[in-house]
Design a protein around this motif. Structure first.
Motif, mmCIF file in Angstrom:
data_model
loop_
_atom_site.group_PDB
_atom_site.id
_atom_site.type_symbol
_atom_site.label_atom_id
_atom_site.label_comp_id
_atom_site.label_asym_id
_atom_site.label_seq_id
_atom_site.Cartn_x
_atom_site.Cartn_y
_atom_site.Cartn_z
ATOM 1 N N ASP A 1 92.651 -9.845 30.388
ATOM 2 C CA ASP A 1 93.975 -10.761 30.798
ATOM 3 C C ASP A 1 93.896 -11.891 30.165
ATOM 4 O OD1 ASP A 1 96.645 -10.877 31.438
ATOM 5 O OD2 ASP A 1 96.047 -11.049 33.551
ATOM 6 N N LEU A 2 93.022 -12.124 28.863
ATOM 7 C CA LEU A 2 92.790 -13.643 28.328
ATOM 8 C C LEU A 2 94.228 -14.433 28.070
ATOM 9 C CD1 LEU A 2 90.748 -15.290 27.709
ATOM 10 C CD2 LEU A 2 90.429 -14.415 25.523
ATOM 11 N N ARG A 3 95.171 -13.563 27.787
ATOM 12 C CA ARG A 3 96.674 -14.268 27.487
ATOM 13 C C ARG A 3 97.027 -14.833 28.527
ATOM 14 N NH1 ARG A 3 99.880 -12.688 22.996
ATOM 15 N NH2 ARG A 3 98.567 -11.378 22.555
ATOM 16 N N SER A 4 97.223 -14.235 29.772
ATOM 17 C CA SER A 4 97.560 -14.784 30.842
ATOM 18 C C SER A 4 96.561 -16.204 31.254
ATOM 19 C CB SER A 4 97.236 -13.936 32.245
ATOM 20 O OG SER A 4 98.541 -13.093 31.932
ATOM 21 N N ALA A 5 95.304 -16.086 31.202
ATOM 22 C CA ALA A 5 94.616 -17.188 31.631
ATOM 23 C C ALA A 5 94.896 -18.260 30.554
ATOM 24 C CB ALA A 5 92.975 -16.774 31.151
ATOM 25 N N GLN A 6 94.983 -18.273 29.271
ATOM 26 C CA GLN A 6 95.543 -19.377 28.517
ATOM 27 C C GLN A 6 96.689 -19.754 28.879
ATOM 28 O OE1 GLN A 6 95.544 -18.093 24.216
ATOM 29 N NE2 GLN A 6 95.316 -20.357 23.540
ATOM 30 N N ALA A 7 97.693 -18.937 29.109
ATOM 31 C CA ALA A 7 99.168 -19.380 29.236
ATOM 32 C C ALA A 7 99.018 -20.204 30.553
ATOM 33 C CB ALA A 7 100.007 -18.317 29.504
ATOM 34 N N HIS A 8 98.006 -19.864 31.552
ATOM 35 C CA HIS A 8 97.847 -20.750 32.802
ATOM 36 C C HIS A 8 97.583 -22.122 32.425
ATOM 37 C CE1 HIS A 8 97.386 -21.430 36.957
ATOM 38 N NE2 HIS A 8 96.155 -21.690 36.785
ATOM 39 N N LEU A 9 96.336 -22.175 31.683
ATOM 40 C CA LEU A 9 95.858 -23.437 31.274
ATOM 41 C C LEU A 9 96.686 -24.261 30.499
ATOM 42 C CD1 LEU A 9 92.085 -22.262 30.057
ATOM 43 C CD2 LEU A 9 92.997 -23.727 32.175
ATOM 44 N N LEU A 10 97.463 -23.845 29.532
ATOM 45 C CA LEU A 10 98.511 -24.456 28.666
ATOM 46 C C LEU A 10 99.601 -25.141 29.511
ATOM 47 C CD1 LEU A 10 98.707 -22.295 25.566
ATOM 48 C CD2 LEU A 10 97.459 -24.338 25.745
ATOM 49 N N LYS A 11 99.906 -24.565 30.970
ATOM 50 C CA LYS A 11 100.901 -25.241 31.592
ATOM 51 C C LYS A 11 100.276 -26.487 31.951
ATOM 52 C CE LYS A 11 102.511 -21.004 33.650
ATOM 53 N NZ LYS A 11 102.670 -20.120 34.946
ATOM 54 N N ARG A 12 99.212 -26.701 32.158
ATOM 55 C CA ARG A 12 98.159 -28.047 32.541
ATOM 56 C C ARG A 12 98.610 -28.256 34.211
ATOM 57 N NH1 ARG A 12 96.326 -30.418 28.137
ATOM 58 N NH2 ARG A 12 95.985 -32.215 28.993
ATOM 59 N N THR A 13 98.900 -27.650 34.830
ATOM 60 C CA THR A 13 99.027 -27.612 36.480
ATOM 61 C C THR A 13 98.046 -27.319 37.286
ATOM 62 O OG1 THR A 13 100.147 -25.343 36.410
ATOM 63 C CG2 THR A 13 101.612 -27.297 36.101
ATOM 64 N N HIS A 14 96.870 -26.591 36.828
ATOM 65 C CA HIS A 14 95.819 -26.371 37.540
ATOM 66 C C HIS A 14 95.138 -27.386 37.832
ATOM 67 C CE1 HIS A 14 94.107 -26.705 33.346
ATOM 68 N NE2 HIS A 14 93.141 -26.888 33.932
ATOM 69 N N VAL A 15 94.329 -27.183 39.029
ATOM 70 C CA VAL A 15 93.361 -28.380 39.806
ATOM 71 C C VAL A 15 92.087 -28.167 39.648
ATOM 72 C CG1 VAL A 15 93.112 -29.623 41.780
ATOM 73 C CG2 VAL A 15 95.325 -28.823 41.306
ATOM 74 N N GLY A 16 91.702 -26.739 39.531
ATOM 75 C CA GLY A 16 90.160 -26.585 39.377
ATOM 76 C C GLY A 16 89.880 -25.866 38.315
ATOM 77 N N LYS A 17 89.007 -25.031 38.010
ATOM 78 C CA LYS A 17 88.504 -24.368 36.848
ATOM 79 C C LYS A 17 89.007 -22.760 36.722
ATOM 80 C CE LYS A 17 85.582 -27.617 35.641
ATOM 81 N NZ LYS A 17 85.776 -28.242 34.273
ATOM 82 N N CYS A 18 89.283 -22.454 35.588
ATOM 83 C CA CYS A 18 89.949 -21.158 35.565
ATOM 84 C C CYS A 18 88.775 -20.449 34.942
ATOM 85 C CB CYS A 18 91.079 -21.135 34.621
ATOM 86 S SG CYS A 18 92.583 -22.001 35.363
ATOM 87 N N VAL A 19 88.454 -19.369 35.584
ATOM 88 C CA VAL A 19 87.177 -18.704 35.115
ATOM 89 C C VAL A 19 87.438 -17.056 34.500
ATOM 90 C CG1 VAL A 19 84.992 -17.589 35.814
ATOM 91 C CG2 VAL A 19 85.872 -19.556 36.902
ATOM 92 N N VAL A 20 87.027 -16.798 33.274
ATOM 93 C CA VAL A 20 87.289 -15.588 32.658
ATOM 94 C C VAL A 20 86.145 -14.556 32.965
ATOM 95 C CG1 VAL A 20 87.784 -14.194 30.491
ATOM 96 C CG2 VAL A 20 88.721 -16.494 30.992
ATOM 97 N N ILE A 21 86.590 -13.539 33.626
ATOM 98 C CA ILE A 21 85.430 -12.458 34.156
ATOM 99 C C ILE A 21 85.284 -11.474 32.981
ATOM 100 C CG2 ILE A 21 84.622 -10.987 36.050
ATOM 101 C CD1 ILE A 21 85.164 -13.844 36.944
ATOM 102 N N PRO A 22 84.041 -11.309 32.283
ATOM 103 C CA PRO A 22 84.056 -10.334 31.520
ATOM 104 C C PRO A 22 83.971 -8.953 31.974
ATOM 105 C CG PRO A 22 82.091 -11.720 31.559
ATOM 106 C CD PRO A 22 82.769 -12.202 32.384
#
Length: 57
Positions: free
Chosen positions: A36-57
Motif C-alpha cells: 500500500d505504498l501509494r497510500s503512504a505516499q499520498a498520506h505524506l503529501l498531505k503534509r498533515t502528519h505529526v509523526g513518522k510514517c512507517v512502511v512495513i515490508p
C-alpha cells in the motif's frame, strides 16, 4: 530535537543514549504495508502528519 537537521556529534550521541535507555521514543503517525505504498505516499503529501510514517515490508 524537533526539526533539527544537522545535529552535532554530541547531540546525536546524547539522543542515541536517550533512545537506547527508553526515555525517548519515536512518534509513529501510521504504518503502511509495502503493498500500500501509494497510500503512504499520498498520506505524506498531505503534509498533515505529526509523526513518522512507517512502511512495513
Amino acid at each position: 530535537m524537533y526539526g533539527i537537521t544537522n545535529p552535532t556529534a554530541h547531540t546525536s550521541g546524547r539522543l542515541a543514549e536517550l533512545i537506547e535507555s527508553g526515555r525517548v521514543q519515536p512518534l509513529i503517525e501510521d504504518t503502511f504495508p509495502l503493498e500500500d505504498l501509494r497510500s503512504a505516499q499520498a498520506h505524506l503529501l498531505k503534509r498533515t502528519h505529526v509523526g513518522k510514517c512507517v512502511v512495513i515490508p
